[in-house]
Enzyme design. Structure first.
Site, PDB file in Angstrom:
ATOM      1  N   THR A 159      -4.208   1.083  -9.056  1.00  0.00           N
ATOM      2  CA  THR A 159      -4.789   2.383  -9.371  1.00  0.00           C
ATOM      3  C   THR A 159      -5.777   2.292 -10.534  1.00  0.00           C
ATOM      4  O   THR A 159      -5.708   1.353 -11.315  1.00  0.00           O
ATOM      5  CB  THR A 159      -3.591   3.274  -9.774  1.00  0.00           C
ATOM      6  N   ARG A 187       2.614   9.033   2.792  1.00  0.00           N
ATOM      7  CA  ARG A 187       3.307   8.684   1.540  1.00  0.00           C
ATOM      8  C   ARG A 187       2.433   9.086   0.339  1.00  0.00           C
ATOM      9  O   ARG A 187       1.237   8.822   0.307  1.00  0.00           O
ATOM     10  CB  ARG A 187       3.585   7.187   1.506  1.00  0.00           C
ATOM     11  N   GLY A 189       2.275   8.785  -3.906  1.00  0.00           N
ATOM     12  CA  GLY A 189       2.868   8.024  -5.010  1.00  0.00           C
ATOM     13  C   GLY A 189       2.978   8.845  -6.283  1.00  0.00           C
ATOM     14  O   GLY A 189       2.979  10.079  -6.260  1.00  0.00           O
ATOM     15  N   THR A 210       0.034   2.981 -13.773  1.00  0.00           N
ATOM     16  CA  THR A 210      -0.263   2.224 -12.558  1.00  0.00           C
ATOM     17  C   THR A 210       0.951   1.344 -12.246  1.00  0.00           C
ATOM     18  O   THR A 210       1.701   0.992 -13.148  1.00  0.00           O
ATOM     19  CB  THR A 210      -1.533   1.362 -12.724  1.00  0.00           C
ATOM     20  N   GLY A 213       4.693   3.187  -7.444  1.00  0.00           N
ATOM     21  CA  GLY A 213       4.921   4.610  -7.687  1.00  0.00           C
ATOM     22  C   GLY A 213       6.370   5.023  -7.522  1.00  0.00           C
ATOM     23  O   GLY A 213       6.865   5.889  -8.252  1.00  0.00           O
TER      24      GLY A 213
HETATM   25  N1  ASP Z   1       0.913   3.829  -8.636  1.00  0.00           N
HETATM   26  C1  ASP Z   1       0.203   3.762  -7.399  1.00  0.00           C
HETATM   27  C2  ASP Z   1       1.041   4.247  -6.269  1.00  0.00           C
HETATM   28  O1  ASP Z   1       2.231   3.962  -6.233  1.00  0.00           O
HETATM   29  C3  ASP Z   1      -0.235   2.400  -7.065  1.00  0.00           C
HETATM   30  C4  ASP Z   1      -1.048   1.727  -8.075  1.00  0.00           C
HETATM   31  O2  ASP Z   1      -0.851   1.811  -9.283  1.00  0.00           O
HETATM   32  O3  ASP Z   1      -1.959   1.077  -7.614  1.00  0.00           O
HETATM   33  O4  ASP Z   1       0.498   4.861  -5.386  1.00  0.00           O
END
Ligand code: ASP
Length: 281
Positions: A159, A187, A189, A210, A213
């Site tokens: 993210t 889904r 997050g 990040t 999630g």
């Molecule tokens: N936190 C994000 C999610 O679970 C993923 C990420 O940090 O890339 O959607």
């Protein structure tokens, strides 16, 4: 108050050449956000602009370059929060737009709601004249290859996010993501869940997270980290403590960036890398 901005480009493990490109992308995004702060603009405008820069850059998993769902689609999540009012806006599982963070801001400013998902979010984007783009234009060869080679779920996330403070001492946070590679359609997050992936409060500070999630949500990571700021921890300590909580309590992996009400910065991660960049005026 000296304005400041801090951005991250995700806590996923990536090869060195991708990491270098992401570091460069983070520097550009921080500069774009800082330009606004330097000219007297708000923290809210700055974090939106920094995240837009990373949504445009195909090296990041947000906007163009988003991770693909199990069915090879792009479904993006984003959130933005204004620490001066505690107003927030977010979108989940939205398709066909380049800038989910701007749609999140529209949800915050033009609707009585906080989180709009799926078709409803796309309809709102159309209503507000946000440019609709073909799905193909959001998909990069790199993401297609990762999707093809995907082993077992879940993967570390990557993210993007930004936190900032402006000359008036207002803080803001924004986060945007394509989510985890191979996620189930529908889904959502942590990113668009206020307090999980994104939080901002002038009384404490602002946070953008990040990582996986499903773990981040269970410890309400962004709010947990802001609460630690409220207890008087320096952002560096608060970030480290928050990631320790993520790891100890739910075995989670990820990272977080923080800015406190004095404009001090901190970040931490328990993955192999998390590119960041900052500008302080
Ligand atoms: N936190 C994000 C999610 O679970 C993923 C990420 O940090 O890339 O959607």
């Amino acid at each position: 108050m000296k304005p400041a901005i801090l951005v991250h480009g995700g806590a996923a493990k990536v090869p060195p050449e991708i990491l270098a490109l992401r570091e460069e992308g983070c520097r550009k995004a921080a500069l774009r956000g800082f330009e606004i702060l330097k000219n007297g603009g708000s923290a809210l405008d700055a974090v939106e602009e920094a995240v837009r820069a990373m949504e445009e850059d195909p090296i990041f998993n947000a906007g163009r370059g988003s991770a693909l769902t199990r069915e090879g689609q792009v479904e993006m999540d984003a959130a933005i929060m204004d620490g001066s009012t505690l107003k927030a806006g977010a979108v989940g599982a939205v398709r066909n737009i380049l800038h989910p963070v701007s749609l999140a801001r529209m949800v915050m400013e033009r609707t009585p709601h906080i989180l709009i998902v799926g078709d409803g979010a796309l309809r709102l984007a159309r209503l507000y004249g946000l440019e609709e783009v073909p799905l193909e234009s959001l998909i990069t060869e790199r993401q297609r290859a990762q999707w093809r080679n995907a082993g077992s779920f879940p993967y570390e996330g990557d993210t993007v996010g930004a936190v900032a403070i402006d000359a008036d001492g207002n803080v803001a946070a924004a986060t945007s993501t394509g989510g985890l590679i191979g996620k189930l359609p529908g889904r959502i997050g942590d990113t668009p869940l206020i307090g999980c992936g994104t939080y901002a409060d002038n009384l404490t500070g602002a946070a953008s997270a990040t990582g996986i999630g499903e773990a981040i949500m269970r410890v309400v990571l962004a709010k947990t980290a802001c609460d630690l700021l409220g207890q008087g921890l320096h952002p560096e300590e608060a970030a480290q403590e928050a990631i320790k909580i993520l790891e100890r309590r739910v075995g989670g992996r990820g990272g977080i960036i923080l800015i406190d009400r004095q404009g001090r910065l901190g970040w931490a991660y328990n993955t192999e890398c998390m590119p960041i960049a900052f500008e302080v005026g």
